[in-house]
Design a protein around this motif. Structure first.
Motif, mmCIF file in Angstrom:
data_model
loop_
_atom_site.group_PDB
_atom_site.id
_atom_site.type_symbol
_atom_site.label_atom_id
_atom_site.label_comp_id
_atom_site.label_asym_id
_atom_site.label_seq_id
_atom_site.Cartn_x
_atom_site.Cartn_y
_atom_site.Cartn_z
ATOM 1 N N SER A 101 5.885 2.891 -15.951
ATOM 2 C CA SER A 101 6.717 3.064 -14.765
ATOM 3 C C SER A 101 7.638 4.269 -14.906
ATOM 4 N N ASP A 124 15.169 -10.086 -8.939
ATOM 5 C CA ASP A 124 14.417 -8.977 -9.521
ATOM 6 C C ASP A 124 13.419 -9.525 -10.542
ATOM 7 N N SER A 125 12.135 -9.279 -10.308
ATOM 8 C CA SER A 125 11.104 -9.822 -11.196
ATOM 9 C C SER A 125 11.065 -9.108 -12.545
ATOM 10 N N THR A 126 11.740 -7.971 -12.670
ATOM 11 C CA THR A 126 11.717 -7.222 -13.927
ATOM 12 C C THR A 126 12.935 -7.508 -14.810
ATOM 13 N N GLU A 144 9.119 5.252 -7.168
ATOM 14 C CA GLU A 144 9.382 4.286 -8.232
ATOM 15 C C GLU A 144 10.828 3.806 -8.185
ATOM 16 N N GLY A 186 3.435 -13.937 -3.149
ATOM 17 C CA GLY A 186 3.888 -12.548 -3.246
ATOM 18 C C GLY A 186 2.740 -11.566 -3.379
ATOM 19 N N LEU A 236 1.800 -8.649 -0.722
ATOM 20 C CA LEU A 236 1.682 -7.249 -1.123
ATOM 21 C C LEU A 236 0.325 -6.688 -0.731
ATOM 22 N N THR A 259 9.432 -5.277 -2.969
ATOM 23 C CA THR A 259 8.434 -6.035 -3.727
ATOM 24 C C THR A 259 8.659 -7.522 -3.474
ATOM 25 N N TYR A 260 7.674 -8.155 -2.870
ATOM 26 C CA TYR A 260 7.786 -9.567 -2.547
ATOM 27 C C TYR A 260 7.260 -10.415 -3.708
ATOM 28 N N GLN A 303 10.405 0.508 -0.255
ATOM 29 C CA GLN A 303 9.492 -0.616 -0.034
ATOM 30 C C GLN A 303 9.930 -1.798 -0.900
#
Length: 288
Positions: A243, A224-226, A178, A19, A23, A104-105, A102
């Motif tokens: 963020s 989702d990484s978050t 964002e 990833g 990016l 996020t990979y 965009q």
């Protein structure tokens, strides 16, 4: 010595997750537009002022809209975002435009994106689609969204270095975002809308410590990484606040541009934390 250092750095880069490599590659190439993307970007000029003087609704995906009668949006110009095709009553109001920022990979691989885009295409009806130029090559390679109008934005600039209060020109590189509602707001202003109503733009996960949607995710569930699959956050307060500060600066910039150009942005989200725009209850728009 230099050769040895180069060898070490090369070996180190091999250890980076896929990833991160992906990016970095996309960031390096973000301004190297293919001929097709450059042509698509120029075609965005046709959209300038297309809906001059009208109103539109930007429908976010926050859980606050679960109790709203979204069928009331039938006949309105609606802009949906990301997984918004999963909203209840989506088939009744059928959006005119749909936006995806965009990607996020990382947890989300190229194969996941292809499956997501195929799912999206099967639900979107006749909506025109706005994507980030970073996904153009993938769309073209796998012939995704056949028969649909797909437009691209080059998301790579910054609101912080943009002192102008002119409406953002989406036929040129625009600020990165964002959160996808900022992308939708830039597009709506360029299209000429003079009244823009936000729904489901909650941005209150930092208060609840949980990121939820108005619906159950399908292809994107757990990607989702978050946040974990149950919505609990994986990020710490420090990173969250960094963020959020960037996001709120973007909304402040959008509010200033709108004010300078006689555009009214109203937040009709039931609740939520976004405080940059005037509030008005959703039902009031249909009592006039």
């Amino acid at each position: 010595m230099a050769a040895a250092l180069k060898k070490v750095l090369t070996f180190g880069s091999m250890l980076l997750p896929h990833g991160v490599h992906e990016l970095n590659r996309r960031l390096r190439n973000r301004h190297k537009l293919s001929a097709d993307v450059a042509r698509s970007l120029a075609e965005n000029r046709q959209l300038a002022g297309l809906h001059t003087g009208r109103r539109c609704f930007i429908l976010g995906n926050g859980p606050s809209v679960k109790d709203l009668h979204l069928s009331r949006l039938q006949g309105e110009t609606v802009i949906t975002v990301s997984n918004g095709y999963l909203h209840s009553d989506f088939d009744k109001f059928q959006p005119r435009y749909h936006c995806v920022p965009q990607i996020t990979y990382g947890l989300m691989t190229s194969e996941d994106v292809i499956r997501w885009f195929e799912e999206m295409h099967s639900h979107l009806g006749a909506a025109e689609l706005f994507l980030s130029s970073t996904e153009a090559a993938l769309v073209q390679k796998y012939n995704l969204f056949p028969g649909r109008t797909v437009r691209y934005l080059v998301l790579g600039e910054s609101f912080d270095g943009r002192p102008s209060e002119e409406i953002v020109d989406i036929s040129r590189p625009v600020p990165g975002v964002e959160s996808v509602p900022v992308m939708a707001l830039m597009i709506a202003m360029y299209l000429g809308f003079k009244e823009i109503i936000l729904l489901g733009v909650d941005h209150d996960h930092f208060l609840s410590s949980s990121y939820q949607y108005a619906f159950d995710l399908k292809v994107q569930k757990g990607k989702d990484s978050t946040a974990n699959a149950d919505g609990t956050l994986t990020t710490n307060r420090h990173d969250d606040f960094q963020s959020l500060a960037r996001l709120w600066r973007q909304y402040r910039a959008i509010a200033n541009i709108a004010r300078a150009n006689g555009i009214r942005i109203v937040n009709s989200t039931p609740g939520g934390a976004l405080d940059e725009f005037d509030r008005r209850p959703f039902q009031a728009w249909f009592e006039e």
